[in-house]
Enzyme design. Structure first.
Site, PDB file in Angstrom:
ATOM      1  N   GLU A  47       0.830  -1.207   0.000  1.00 50.33           N
ATOM      2  CA  GLU A  47       0.000   0.000   0.000  1.00 50.33           C
ATOM      3  C   GLU A  47       0.866   1.258   0.000  1.00 50.33           C
ATOM      4  O   GLU A  47       0.607   2.201  -0.745  1.00 50.33           O
ATOM      5  CB  GLU A  47      -0.953   0.004   1.203  1.00 50.33           C
ATOM      6  N   ASN A  51       1.343   3.804  -3.191  1.00 48.59           N
ATOM      7  CA  ASN A  51       1.033   5.227  -3.044  1.00 48.59           C
ATOM      8  C   ASN A  51       2.159   6.098  -3.591  1.00 48.59           C
ATOM      9  O   ASN A  51       1.905   7.096  -4.270  1.00 48.59           O
ATOM     10  CB  ASN A  51       0.786   5.571  -1.574  1.00 48.59           C
ATOM     11  N   ARG A 105     -10.339  -0.410  -4.758  1.00 49.62           N
ATOM     12  CA  ARG A 105     -10.080  -0.317  -3.325  1.00 49.62           C
ATOM     13  C   ARG A 105      -9.750   1.127  -2.933  1.00 49.62           C
ATOM     14  O   ARG A 105      -8.863   1.390  -2.131  1.00 49.62           O
ATOM     15  CB  ARG A 105      -8.910  -1.234  -2.957  1.00 49.62           C
TER      16      ARG A 105
HETATM   17  N1  ADP Z   1       3.282   9.003  -1.126  1.00 49.73           N
HETATM   18  C1  ADP Z   1       2.270   9.854  -1.367  1.00 49.73           C
HETATM   19  N2  ADP Z   1       2.495  11.017  -2.035  1.00 49.73           N
HETATM   20  C2  ADP Z   1       1.484  11.884  -2.308  1.00 49.73           C
HETATM   21  N3  ADP Z   1       0.195  11.677  -1.941  1.00 49.73           N
HETATM   22  C3  ADP Z   1      -0.097  10.551  -1.280  1.00 49.73           C
HETATM   23  C4  ADP Z   1       0.907   9.577  -0.957  1.00 49.73           C
HETATM   24  N4  ADP Z   1       0.319   8.554  -0.281  1.00 49.73           N
HETATM   25  C5  ADP Z   1      -0.980   8.881  -0.178  1.00 49.73           C
HETATM   26  N5  ADP Z   1      -1.255  10.075  -0.770  1.00 49.73           N
HETATM   27  C6  ADP Z   1      -2.572  10.770  -0.789  1.00 49.73           C
HETATM   28  O1  ADP Z   1      -3.405  10.194   0.195  1.00 49.73           O
HETATM   29  C7  ADP Z   1      -4.624   9.721  -0.391  1.00 49.73           C
HETATM   30  C8  ADP Z   1      -5.122   8.492   0.351  1.00 49.73           C
HETATM   31  O2  ADP Z   1      -4.244   7.376   0.169  1.00 49.73           O
HETATM   32  P1  ADP Z   1      -4.824   5.919   0.313  1.00 49.73           P
HETATM   33  O3  ADP Z   1      -5.520   5.784   1.634  1.00 49.73           O
HETATM   34  O4  ADP Z   1      -3.724   4.931   0.020  1.00 49.73           O
HETATM   35  O5  ADP Z   1      -5.939   5.820  -0.830  1.00 49.73           O
HETATM   36  P2  ADP Z   1      -5.771   5.716  -2.423  1.00 49.73           P
HETATM   37  O6  ADP Z   1      -4.344   5.363  -2.719  1.00 49.73           O
HETATM   38  O7  ADP Z   1      -6.728   4.643  -2.852  1.00 49.73           O
HETATM   39  O8  ADP Z   1      -6.148   7.061  -2.974  1.00 49.73           O
HETATM   40  C9  ADP Z   1      -4.284   9.511  -1.861  1.00 49.73           C
HETATM   41  O9  ADP Z   1      -5.430   9.582  -2.685  1.00 49.73           O
HETATM   42  C10 ADP Z   1      -3.290  10.627  -2.136  1.00 49.73           C
HETATM   43  O10 ADP Z   1      -3.957  11.839  -2.388  1.00 49.73           O
HETATM   44 MG    MG Z   2      -3.299   3.908  -1.786  1.00 49.49          MG
END
Ligand code: ADP
Ligand code: MG
Length: 150
Positions: A47, A51, A105
């Protein structure tokens, strides 16, 4: 004392998600985790790395660093990138919050990391990048009822 450390750096390509899982899994194996403990850790790493691949470097290729530390029977993992950063970390961590709604997801990445690990910490600076630290204790085996169990 059996403490240990590792660090790997790789490009933000989706093929490297599997690489990161394999590296962490192999490193953590030293603590003799159960299949379930290992599976939780690999899922959390996936995860976090996904990201960085998808959100941190949306239109460019960048570097992702994974650091691991074993302290007694605890695993500490740090996944960091030098990508776009997160505007509002508290909001990003909320279940179902996503800035990319068309993915499967959606918005559950941080919720999964929080659930599968004992501790999750997110530090992010807009334009500079994001650092995820996670900890999980691996239960020790004990000799009970004439067999080893956790
Ligand atoms: N490494 C990262 N760099 C920039 N934005 C991030 C990063 N990790 C997460 N995010 C932000 O946080 C939000 C939520 O992440 P997450 O819970 O994994 O859901 P998803 O990946 O399905 O969008 C993402 O939509 C993104 O906007
Ligand atoms: Mg994610």
């Amino acid at each position: 004392m059996n403490n240990n450390e590792m660090k790997v750096e790789f490009l933000s390509r989706s093929v490297n998600e599997g690489f990161a899982r394999a590296v962490v899994s192999s490193f953590v194996s030293q603590l003799d985790p159960t299949i379930e403990e290992l599976s939780d850790i690999k899922t959390a790493v996936s995860e976090a790395v996904t990201n960085s691949i998808i959100h941190a470097y949306p239109n460019v290729e960048g570097k992702i660093t994974v650091k691991g530390r074993l302290v007694e029977n605890e695993v500490e993992l740090e996944i960091s990138d030098n990508g776009v950063g997160i505007e509002n970390v508290e909001k990003a961590k909320e279940p179902l919050f996503t800035t990319k709604g068309n993915l499967e997801r959606s918005g559950m990445g941080f919720a999964i990391m929080e659930n599968f690990m004992d501790e999750l910490n997110v530090e992010s600076i807009l334009g500079l990048g994001t650092k995820i630290t996670m900890k999980k204790k691996i239960k020790k085996y004990a000799f009970d009822n004439n067999k080893f169990c956790k």
